[in-house]
Design an enzyme around this catalytic site. Sequence first.
Site, PDB file in Angstrom:
ATOM      1  N   ARG A   6      -0.438   1.732  13.263  1.00 39.96           N
ATOM      2  CA  ARG A   6      -1.068   0.512  12.748  1.00 39.96           C
ATOM      3  C   ARG A   6      -0.979   0.396  11.220  1.00 39.96           C
ATOM      4  O   ARG A   6      -1.623  -0.470  10.644  1.00 39.96           O
ATOM      5  CB  ARG A   6      -2.537   0.451  13.191  1.00 39.96           C
ATOM      6  CG  ARG A   6      -3.424   1.561  12.636  1.00 39.96           C
ATOM      7  CD  ARG A   6      -4.872   1.335  13.000  1.00 39.96           C
ATOM      8  NE  ARG A   6      -5.765   2.236  12.301  1.00 39.96           N
ATOM      9  CZ  ARG A   6      -7.079   2.074  12.217  1.00 39.96           C
ATOM     10  NH1 ARG A   6      -7.649   1.040  12.783  1.00 39.96           N
ATOM     11  NH2 ARG A   6      -7.823   2.946  11.567  1.00 39.96           N
ATOM     12  N   HIS A   7      -0.191   1.265  10.588  1.00 40.87           N
ATOM     13  CA  HIS A   7      -0.082   1.240   9.129  1.00 40.87           C
ATOM     14  C   HIS A   7       1.343   0.911   8.682  1.00 40.87           C
ATOM     15  O   HIS A   7       2.310   1.375   9.275  1.00 40.87           O
ATOM     16  CB  HIS A   7      -0.503   2.589   8.519  1.00 40.87           C
ATOM     17  CG  HIS A   7      -1.974   2.815   8.514  1.00 40.87           C
ATOM     18  ND1 HIS A   7      -2.625   3.464   9.537  1.00 40.87           N
ATOM     19  CD2 HIS A   7      -2.923   2.468   7.615  1.00 40.87           C
ATOM     20  CE1 HIS A   7      -3.921   3.517   9.274  1.00 40.87           C
ATOM     21  NE2 HIS A   7      -4.133   2.923   8.112  1.00 40.87           N
ATOM     22  N   SER A  53     -11.069  -6.421   5.789  1.00 39.16           N
ATOM     23  CA  SER A  53     -12.194  -5.957   4.978  1.00 39.16           C
ATOM     24  C   SER A  53     -12.571  -7.087   4.041  1.00 39.16           C
ATOM     25  O   SER A  53     -11.693  -7.768   3.497  1.00 39.16           O
ATOM     26  CB  SER A  53     -11.802  -4.715   4.167  1.00 39.16           C
ATOM     27  OG  SER A  53     -11.785  -3.570   4.994  1.00 39.16           O
ATOM     28  N   GLU A  96      -9.570  -2.236  12.993  1.00 31.87           N
ATOM     29  CA  GLU A  96      -9.876  -3.098  11.846  1.00 31.87           C
ATOM     30  C   GLU A  96      -8.729  -4.053  11.535  1.00 31.87           C
ATOM     31  O   GLU A  96      -7.557  -3.654  11.494  1.00 31.87           O
ATOM     32  CB  GLU A  96     -10.156  -2.228  10.619  1.00 31.87           C
ATOM     33  CG  GLU A  96     -10.479  -3.016   9.364  1.00 31.87           C
ATOM     34  CD  GLU A  96     -10.041  -2.312   8.108  1.00 31.87           C
ATOM     35  OE1 GLU A  96      -9.684  -3.010   7.143  1.00 31.87           O
ATOM     36  OE2 GLU A  96     -10.033  -1.059   8.098  1.00 31.87           O
ATOM     37  N   ARG A 127       0.840  -1.189   0.000  1.00 28.24           N
ATOM     38  CA  ARG A 127       0.000   0.000   0.000  1.00 28.24           C
ATOM     39  C   ARG A 127       0.883   1.250   0.000  1.00 28.24           C
ATOM     40  O   ARG A 127       1.600   1.499   0.964  1.00 28.24           O
ATOM     41  CB  ARG A 127      -0.931   0.027   1.216  1.00 28.24           C
ATOM     42  CG  ARG A 127      -1.868  -1.178   1.314  1.00 28.24           C
ATOM     43  CD  ARG A 127      -2.987  -1.105   0.303  1.00 28.24           C
ATOM     44  NE  ARG A 127      -3.737  -2.344   0.213  1.00 28.24           N
ATOM     45  CZ  ARG A 127      -4.802  -2.657   0.958  1.00 28.24           C
ATOM     46  NH1 ARG A 127      -5.224  -1.805   1.868  1.00 28.24           N
ATOM     47  NH2 ARG A 127      -5.420  -3.803   0.793  1.00 28.24           N
ATOM     48  N   GLU A 151       0.717   4.270   0.785  1.00 31.12           N
ATOM     49  CA  GLU A 151       0.038   5.310   1.549  1.00 31.12           C
ATOM     50  C   GLU A 151       1.057   5.997   2.453  1.00 31.12           C
ATOM     51  O   GLU A 151       1.754   5.326   3.221  1.00 31.12           O
ATOM     52  CB  GLU A 151      -1.091   4.700   2.383  1.00 31.12           C
ATOM     53  CG  GLU A 151      -2.171   4.013   1.539  1.00 31.12           C
ATOM     54  CD  GLU A 151      -3.171   3.259   2.401  1.00 31.12           C
ATOM     55  OE1 GLU A 151      -2.935   3.162   3.629  1.00 31.12           O
ATOM     56  OE2 GLU A 151      -4.167   2.773   1.859  1.00 31.12           O
ATOM     57  N   ARG A 171      -1.612  -7.041  12.098  1.00 28.17           N
ATOM     58  CA  ARG A 171      -2.572  -6.411  13.015  1.00 28.17           C
ATOM     59  C   ARG A 171      -3.179  -7.430  13.976  1.00 28.17           C
ATOM     60  O   ARG A 171      -3.414  -7.124  15.151  1.00 28.17           O
ATOM     61  CB  ARG A 171      -3.681  -5.720  12.218  1.00 28.17           C
ATOM     62  CG  ARG A 171      -3.240  -4.411  11.587  1.00 28.17           C
ATOM     63  CD  ARG A 171      -4.420  -3.627  11.026  1.00 28.17           C
ATOM     64  NE  ARG A 171      -4.002  -2.378  10.410  1.00 28.17           N
ATOM     65  CZ  ARG A 171      -4.832  -1.484   9.898  1.00 28.17           C
ATOM     66  NH1 ARG A 171      -6.152  -1.723   9.914  1.00 28.17           N
ATOM     67  NH2 ARG A 171      -4.377  -0.374   9.357  1.00 28.17           N
TER      68      ARG A 171
END
Length: 566
Positions: free
Chosen positions: A329-330, A490, A487, A321, A323, A540
């Site tokens: 948590r990323h 998904s 989370e 990712r 991002e 996670r």
Amino acid sequence: MSTQGEANLPVRLKEEPATETGAPSKNALKKAAKEKEKAEKAAKRLAEEEAAKVKADANDTSKHLYGPLLTSSPRLTKNFCPSLKDLEGSSESEEVTVQARVYNARVQSAKLAFLVLREQEHTIQVVIAEGGQHGISRQMVKFCGGINTESYVRVTGQVKPPKEPVHSTTISNLELHVESLYVISSAEEQLPLQVKDCLKPPSTKEEGDQDATSTDTNDPNSSLKTRLDSKVLATRAPATNAIFQLQSEICAIFSAYMISHNFTMIQPSYLAGAATEGGSGVFEVAYFDRKAYLTQSPQFFKQMAIAGDLGPVYSIGPVFRAENSNTKRHLTEFTGLDFEMPIREHYHEVLSFGEDLMLHLLHQLATNTKCQYLTTIIRNAGYPDAGTFKLPSAAKEGDAPPKATRITFAEAKTLLKESGYDIGPDPHADIDTAQEKALGELVAAKYGTDFFTVDQYPLSLRPFYTHPSPSDPSLSNSYDFFMRGQEIMSGAQRIHELPMLREMMRSKGVDPDDPGFKDYEDAFRYGCPMHGGGGLGLNRILQFWLGLNNIREATLFPRDPVRLGP
């Protein structure tokens, strides 16, 4: 032009005052003589020391019992003990050979030295004493007591009970009396990080900060940044080591469950000709004469495997990712536990399967003997939330296994609103991170569980391949899984009909005629079953199960916007 005598004098004598005839002064000559005498004495002393060393080496009766272990040396595997832990079953005076790291070394006297050997969380004391059956020399005592910490050694010796229990080691009722010791690999004397400085968790910072507060490598509780920079050394700390052993157990439990339910493991590609989600958060790579992208998930490949009639499938692999997010948590790369399965009647078949999978996984983490052991090591190292995860329980003995707590997106927002949180006027607005954490606390208080699922997300919040809800076009047949209000997955029913898929792509600003999507779209041109699935984040799951402050503690080699090594 200098005379011959001047040329033989030290350079500094040229600075001494000379006599009227140009010859060196008496003071200069006297000083030169003293310097010469001093140099001769130093050379004589050095020669005597070297001679003494040669003589001592010649008289070293145990020089064949220690030193560096060369690749050409004979193999010494008599009674080889594969693990320090296995020594606990040894009988008194049994001769064994072990290989482990030197955790501590000290010379008690010319006749006695001690080592502490470490292998993962296990430690044992080693005694090197002059004399004995094998004639241990003082030279050997000195050598063993001076080995650098973290060196890797092979030790052969007798297992004996100590006079008193050794409370500083995990194996307290036994010690190893050395007969031979060879250094397989010597660690440098100055290390960037000491393992003993990683025995407790790193200190914490506010949300959004990657690293711990301390950047001083001499801090007995080293910072997260220091540990990440020297990950090989940090991983040797028992709790850190146990974290990654536990991560391995999660993968094993997940894989065993999928196999027991007739899922086929697939190996998707992690290079694609188009951005999986159709957005900008992808890593672009040069692929010969064209562009390629690191996959944001194995989504396309799982769906194509379903269209290829492989039945239910799963995979374990990296997810990328792009991002620019530096929260706790990323990551820009994490490990996904992905699954996809055909649907017979309703997408809740997939949701229920995922919930049962997670409950099984969490139950195994809580009850499996090895998982309990590893969790205890982590908790005892200063991680108080390890092993405190709340799971739903059956009403009474013999009842059917408990089901997961499931609420809809609308019910989640109602819970938040009733508790005083400002959720705004838009019912389809997403729930932010702070609200998710609050929701976790509310669910735990109301239902007694730290794991729950949220169903029926607004369609506007989901990627283009998500199937709309037949009962409400503004909603979708999609869901998220949460642990401690954060989370971890998904998932959704996927669109399996090409016309609907292309229409949804256009509505999300994705060009359905992009050549990179051709193979993906072909899967639906040839007919495809209804299907759905999800992607769990391994890192996670581990982070929130143990209550770790930062996902980087649950990642062996973390990658984020500022870290690309080690």
